[in-house]
Motif scaffolding. Sequence first.
Motif, PDB file in Angstrom:
ATOM      1  N   LYS A  73      62.129  35.869  25.866  1.00 15.97           N
ATOM      2  CA  LYS A  73      63.622  36.524  25.903  1.00 15.97           C
ATOM      3  C   LYS A  73      63.982  37.176  27.009  1.00 15.97           C
ATOM      4  N   GLU A  74      63.496  37.610  27.432  1.00 14.01           N
ATOM      5  CA  GLU A  74      64.309  39.474  28.260  1.00 14.01           C
ATOM      6  C   GLU A  74      64.373  38.264  29.649  1.00 14.01           C
ATOM      7  N   LYS A  75      62.854  38.402  30.075  1.00 15.72           N
ATOM      8  CA  LYS A  75      63.399  37.549  31.396  1.00 15.72           C
ATOM      9  C   LYS A  75      62.971  36.427  31.834  1.00 15.72           C
ATOM     10  N   PRO A  76      64.034  35.888  31.778  1.00 13.07           N
ATOM     11  CA  PRO A  76      64.039  34.545  32.244  1.00 13.07           C
ATOM     12  C   PRO A  76      64.019  34.054  33.493  1.00 13.07           C
ATOM     13  N   GLY A  77      62.313  33.250  33.678  1.00  8.52           N
ATOM     14  CA  GLY A  77      61.842  32.746  34.729  1.00  8.52           C
ATOM     15  C   GLY A  77      60.469  33.242  35.244  1.00  8.52           C
ATOM     16  N   TRP A  78      60.022  34.031  33.977  1.00  7.37           N
ATOM     17  CA  TRP A  78      58.881  34.762  34.521  1.00  7.37           C
ATOM     18  C   TRP A  78      58.006  34.332  33.464  1.00  7.37           C
ATOM     19  N   LYS A  79      56.639  34.155  33.597  1.00  4.85           N
ATOM     20  CA  LYS A  79      55.712  33.627  32.774  1.00  4.85           C
ATOM     21  C   LYS A  79      54.426  34.883  32.618  1.00  4.85           C
ATOM     22  N   VAL A  80      53.382  34.573  31.931  1.00  6.92           N
ATOM     23  CA  VAL A  80      53.015  35.547  31.514  1.00  6.92           C
ATOM     24  C   VAL A  80      51.319  35.027  31.269  1.00  6.92           C
ATOM     25  N   VAL A  81      50.168  35.066  32.499  1.00 10.19           N
ATOM     26  CA  VAL A  81      49.094  34.243  31.903  1.00 10.19           C
ATOM     27  C   VAL A  81      48.089  35.489  31.791  1.00 10.19           C
ATOM     28  N   ASN A  82      47.372  35.399  30.318  1.00 13.29           N
ATOM     29  CA  ASN A  82      46.648  36.403  30.472  1.00 13.29           C
ATOM     30  C   ASN A  82      44.750  36.057  30.209  1.00 13.29           C
ATOM     31  N   ALA A  83      44.517  36.480  32.013  1.00 11.45           N
ATOM     32  CA  ALA A  83      43.545  35.940  32.294  1.00 11.45           C
ATOM     33  C   ALA A  83      42.306  37.260  31.589  1.00 11.45           C
ATOM     34  N   SER A  84      42.208  37.583  30.569  1.00 11.61           N
ATOM     35  CA  SER A  84      41.581  38.494  29.886  1.00 11.61           C
ATOM     36  C   SER A  84      40.156  38.652  29.375  1.00 11.61           C
ATOM     37  N   ILE A  85      38.947  38.980  29.298  1.00  7.79           N
ATOM     38  CA  ILE A  85      37.939  38.473  29.184  1.00  7.79           C
ATOM     39  C   ILE A  85      37.168  40.224  27.784  1.00  7.79           C
ATOM     40  N   SER A  86      36.522  39.426  27.015  1.00  7.28           N
ATOM     41  CA  SER A  86      35.817  40.502  25.957  1.00  7.28           C
ATOM     42  C   SER A  86      35.132  41.285  26.146  1.00  7.28           C
ATOM     43  N   GLY A  87      34.306  42.036  26.779  1.00  3.45           N
ATOM     44  CA  GLY A  87      33.607  42.572  27.829  1.00  3.45           C
ATOM     45  C   GLY A  87      33.499  43.071  28.776  1.00  3.45           C
ATOM     46  N   GLU A  88      34.473  42.573  29.302  1.00  2.00           N
ATOM     47  CA  GLU A  88      34.824  42.578  31.489  1.00  2.00           C
ATOM     48  C   GLU A  88      34.741  43.707  31.769  1.00  2.00           C
ATOM     49  N   THR A  89      33.629  44.127  32.660  1.00  2.00           N
ATOM     50  CA  THR A  89      33.366  45.885  33.500  1.00  2.00           C
ATOM     51  C   THR A  89      34.449  45.578  34.555  1.00  2.00           C
ATOM     52  N   SER A  90      34.863  46.508  35.421  1.00  5.34           N
ATOM     53  CA  SER A  90      35.307  46.334  36.547  1.00  5.34           C
ATOM     54  C   SER A  90      34.615  45.493  37.383  1.00  5.34           C
ATOM     55  N   ALA A  91      33.356  45.679  37.178  1.00  7.01           N
ATOM     56  CA  ALA A  91      32.757  44.579  38.465  1.00  7.01           C
ATOM     57  C   ALA A  91      33.354  43.294  38.271  1.00  7.01           C
ATOM     58  N   GLY A  92      33.209  43.059  36.762  1.00  5.67           N
ATOM     59  CA  GLY A  92      33.892  41.282  36.421  1.00  5.67           C
ATOM     60  C   GLY A  92      35.341  40.633  37.445  1.00  5.67           C
ATOM     61  N   GLY A  93      35.416  42.090  36.844  1.00  4.66           N
ATOM     62  CA  GLY A  93      37.372  41.996  37.444  1.00  4.66           C
ATOM     63  C   GLY A  93      37.857  42.255  38.662  1.00  4.66           C
ATOM     64  N   ALA A  94      36.630  42.593  39.166  1.00  2.00           N
ATOM     65  CA  ALA A  94      36.774  42.681  41.034  1.00  2.00           C
ATOM     66  C   ALA A  94      36.024  40.419  41.639  1.00  2.00           C
ATOM     67  N   SER A  95      35.224  40.862  40.575  1.00  2.00           N
ATOM     68  CA  SER A  95      34.892  39.033  41.059  1.00  2.00           C
ATOM     69  C   SER A  95      35.312  38.295  41.272  1.00  2.00           C
ATOM     70  N   ARG A  96      36.246  38.026  40.452  1.00  2.00           N
ATOM     71  CA  ARG A  96      37.131  37.219  39.694  1.00  2.00           C
ATOM     72  C   ARG A  96      38.809  36.811  39.724  1.00  2.00           C
ATOM     73  N   ILE A  97      39.168  38.351  40.942  1.00  2.00           N
ATOM     74  CA  ILE A  97      40.564  38.642  41.514  1.00  2.00           C
ATOM     75  C   ILE A  97      40.751  37.944  42.454  1.00  2.00           C
ATOM     76  N   GLY A  98      40.471  37.425  43.426  1.00  2.00           N
ATOM     77  CA  GLY A  98      40.388  37.020  44.004  1.00  2.00           C
ATOM     78  C   GLY A  98      40.951  35.425  43.740  1.00  2.00           C
ATOM     79  N   ALA A  99      39.917  34.764  42.683  1.00  2.00           N
ATOM     80  CA  ALA A  99      40.518  32.853  42.546  1.00  2.00           C
ATOM     81  C   ALA A  99      41.195  32.768  41.854  1.00  2.00           C
ATOM     82  N   GLN A 100      41.645  34.377  41.044  1.00  2.00           N
ATOM     83  CA  GLN A 100      42.995  34.038  39.953  1.00  2.00           C
ATOM     84  C   GLN A 100      44.693  34.530  40.737  1.00  2.00           C
ATOM     85  N   LEU A 101      44.158  34.780  41.840  1.00  2.00           N
ATOM     86  CA  LEU A 101      45.861  35.711  42.826  1.00  2.00           C
ATOM     87  C   LEU A 101      46.036  33.974  43.539  1.00  2.00           C
ATOM     88  N   GLN A 102      44.886  33.374  44.629  1.00  2.00           N
ATOM     89  CA  GLN A 102      44.951  32.351  45.122  1.00  2.00           C
ATOM     90  C   GLN A 102      45.455  31.511  43.814  1.00  2.00           C
TER      91      GLN A 102
END
Length: 222
Positions: A73-102
């Motif tokens: 509504k307020e920021k046209p030209g933007w979208k959100v991708v929610n890559a959150s996972i229940s039970g995720e630890t910081s290690a899981g996030g660190a292992s996934r961040i590269g592929a998500q960024l790419q």
Amino acid sequence: MPSGYAVARRPVQWWLALVLMTFMQALQAQPAPKAAPAATTKTVLVMGDSLSAGYGLGPSEGWVPLTTAKITKEKPGWKVVNASISGETSAGGASRIGAQLQRLKPAVVVIELGANDGLRGLPLAQTRTNLEKMITASQTAGAKVLLLGMQMPPNLGRAYTEGFAGNFSALAKQYDTAFIPFFLQPIASDRANFQPDNLHPTAAVQPAIRDFVWPKLGPLLK
């Protein structure tokens, strides 16, 4: 009709034909209009655990989908991708961040991880290293970072709880990220704001969480 009338009309017809032909050639010579450049949509990537994945909530009830609706509504030209996972630890996030960024090439990355590390009593240095990897990878990829901090209950001991919270503030300062020290601050003091597990906020308080995050997230969306 006198025969001379038809003869007199011929020069006029030829002249009109010549003018029409010249006009058509001029139109064909004009360069084709350039297509308007396609609008570029920028992405906010949310890397979180069950608090952002919407555990126990409907698809549109969590703070992330509520924020998505606000951004739409307020920021046209933007979208959100929610890559959150229940039970995720910081290690899981660190292992996934590269592929998500790419894959997504986000302009903003929201990091909401670490709570499951704390609940499991994982080493503080390990959590810090994982969060640091996520922050630096995001910034190297050209994304702005919003770090959402978390706090642990006092039963884990003062040294651990203080060190846990200190990880977030130290990293935010070191890497100059946008930062919220305690993500659940506006709702944490009332047991009624949580589901029966006493860990996950109810649907009723998700708008309060969205509104608490927005003053830090909104300014990043430029």
